[in-house]
Design a protein around this motif. Sequence first.
Motif, PDB file in Angstrom:
ATOM      1  N   LEU A  93       0.427   7.697  -5.877  1.00  0.00           N
ATOM      2  CA  LEU A  93      -0.584   8.729  -5.652  1.00  0.00           C
ATOM      3  C   LEU A  93       0.068  10.094  -5.458  1.00  0.00           C
ATOM      4  O   LEU A  93      -0.383  11.100  -6.012  1.00  0.00           O
ATOM      5  CB  LEU A  93      -1.443   8.373  -4.434  1.00  0.00           C
ATOM      6  CG  LEU A  93      -2.505   9.396  -4.038  1.00  0.00           C
ATOM      7  CD1 LEU A  93      -3.528   9.572  -5.146  1.00  0.00           C
ATOM      8  CD2 LEU A  93      -3.179   8.976  -2.746  1.00  0.00           C
ATOM      9  N   GLY A  94       1.130  10.150  -4.687  1.00  0.00           N
ATOM     10  CA  GLY A  94       1.824  11.413  -4.457  1.00  0.00           C
ATOM     11  C   GLY A  94       2.401  11.983  -5.741  1.00  0.00           C
ATOM     12  O   GLY A  94       2.277  13.189  -6.009  1.00  0.00           O
ATOM     13  N   ARG A 123       0.828  -1.215   0.000  1.00  0.00           N
ATOM     14  CA  ARG A 123       0.000   0.000   0.000  1.00  0.00           C
ATOM     15  C   ARG A 123       0.857   1.257   0.000  1.00  0.00           C
ATOM     16  O   ARG A 123       0.442   2.305  -0.500  1.00  0.00           O
ATOM     17  CB  ARG A 123      -0.985  -0.005   1.160  1.00  0.00           C
ATOM     18  CG  ARG A 123      -0.354   0.165   2.521  1.00  0.00           C
ATOM     19  CD  ARG A 123      -1.425   0.234   3.630  1.00  0.00           C
ATOM     20  NE  ARG A 123      -0.835   0.535   4.892  1.00  0.00           N
ATOM     21  CZ  ARG A 123      -0.545  -0.370   5.819  1.00  0.00           C
ATOM     22  NH1 ARG A 123      -0.823  -1.640   5.602  1.00  0.00           N
ATOM     23  NH2 ARG A 123       0.000  -0.015   6.950  1.00  0.00           N
ATOM     24  N   LEU A 144       1.653   2.237  -3.477  1.00  0.00           N
ATOM     25  CA  LEU A 144       0.538   2.972  -4.073  1.00  0.00           C
ATOM     26  C   LEU A 144       0.503   4.413  -3.571  1.00  0.00           C
ATOM     27  O   LEU A 144       0.149   5.329  -4.327  1.00  0.00           O
ATOM     28  CB  LEU A 144      -0.788   2.267  -3.777  1.00  0.00           C
ATOM     29  CG  LEU A 144      -0.944   0.902  -4.428  1.00  0.00           C
ATOM     30  CD1 LEU A 144      -2.247   0.247  -3.971  1.00  0.00           C
ATOM     31  CD2 LEU A 144      -0.885   0.997  -5.929  1.00  0.00           C
ATOM     32  N   ASP A 145       0.878   4.632  -2.321  1.00  0.00           N
ATOM     33  CA  ASP A 145       0.971   6.000  -1.794  1.00  0.00           C
ATOM     34  C   ASP A 145       1.985   6.823  -2.587  1.00  0.00           C
ATOM     35  O   ASP A 145       1.767   8.005  -2.867  1.00  0.00           O
ATOM     36  CB  ASP A 145       1.358   5.999  -0.316  1.00  0.00           C
ATOM     37  CG  ASP A 145       0.271   5.477   0.602  1.00  0.00           C
ATOM     38  OD1 ASP A 145      -0.910   5.469   0.188  1.00  0.00           O
ATOM     39  OD2 ASP A 145       0.605   5.076   1.735  1.00  0.00           O
ATOM     40  N   GLY A 166       1.359  11.333  -8.756  1.00  0.00           N
ATOM     41  CA  GLY A 166       0.224  11.709  -9.598  1.00  0.00           C
ATOM     42  C   GLY A 166      -0.397  13.030  -9.190  1.00  0.00           C
ATOM     43  O   GLY A 166      -0.690  13.883 -10.042  1.00  0.00           O
ATOM     44  N   ALA A 167      -0.589  13.230  -7.902  1.00  0.00           N
ATOM     45  CA  ALA A 167      -1.182  14.478  -7.409  1.00  0.00           C
ATOM     46  C   ALA A 167      -0.280  15.665  -7.733  1.00  0.00           C
ATOM     47  O   ALA A 167      -0.751  16.725  -8.160  1.00  0.00           O
ATOM     48  CB  ALA A 167      -1.438  14.389  -5.911  1.00  0.00           C
TER      49      ALA A 167
END
Length: 74
Positions: free
Chosen positions: A42-43, A35, A38-39, A45-46
């Motif tokens: 996500l970081g 996970r 995935l963080d 991507g943001a």
Amino acid sequence: MIEALRRFVLAVLAHRGAVPDDDVRAFLSAGYQPRHALDVVLGIGAYTISTFANRLIAAPVDAPLAAYAWEPAA
């Protein structure tokens, strides 16, 4: 543990998400969980989406950060 995170982030960027298995194993061996991978994605991507949006609308730099704004070479 922080060094493993740094290396994993660089691997995600260098391989555009298709991180080699050895790099994933090294990340997980350092104590991270899937996970957390995935963080990282996500970081990234943001950050990417916000950068693209800010450039698209030519958002001004916040006043407290203006002294650090990048300027292209003349």
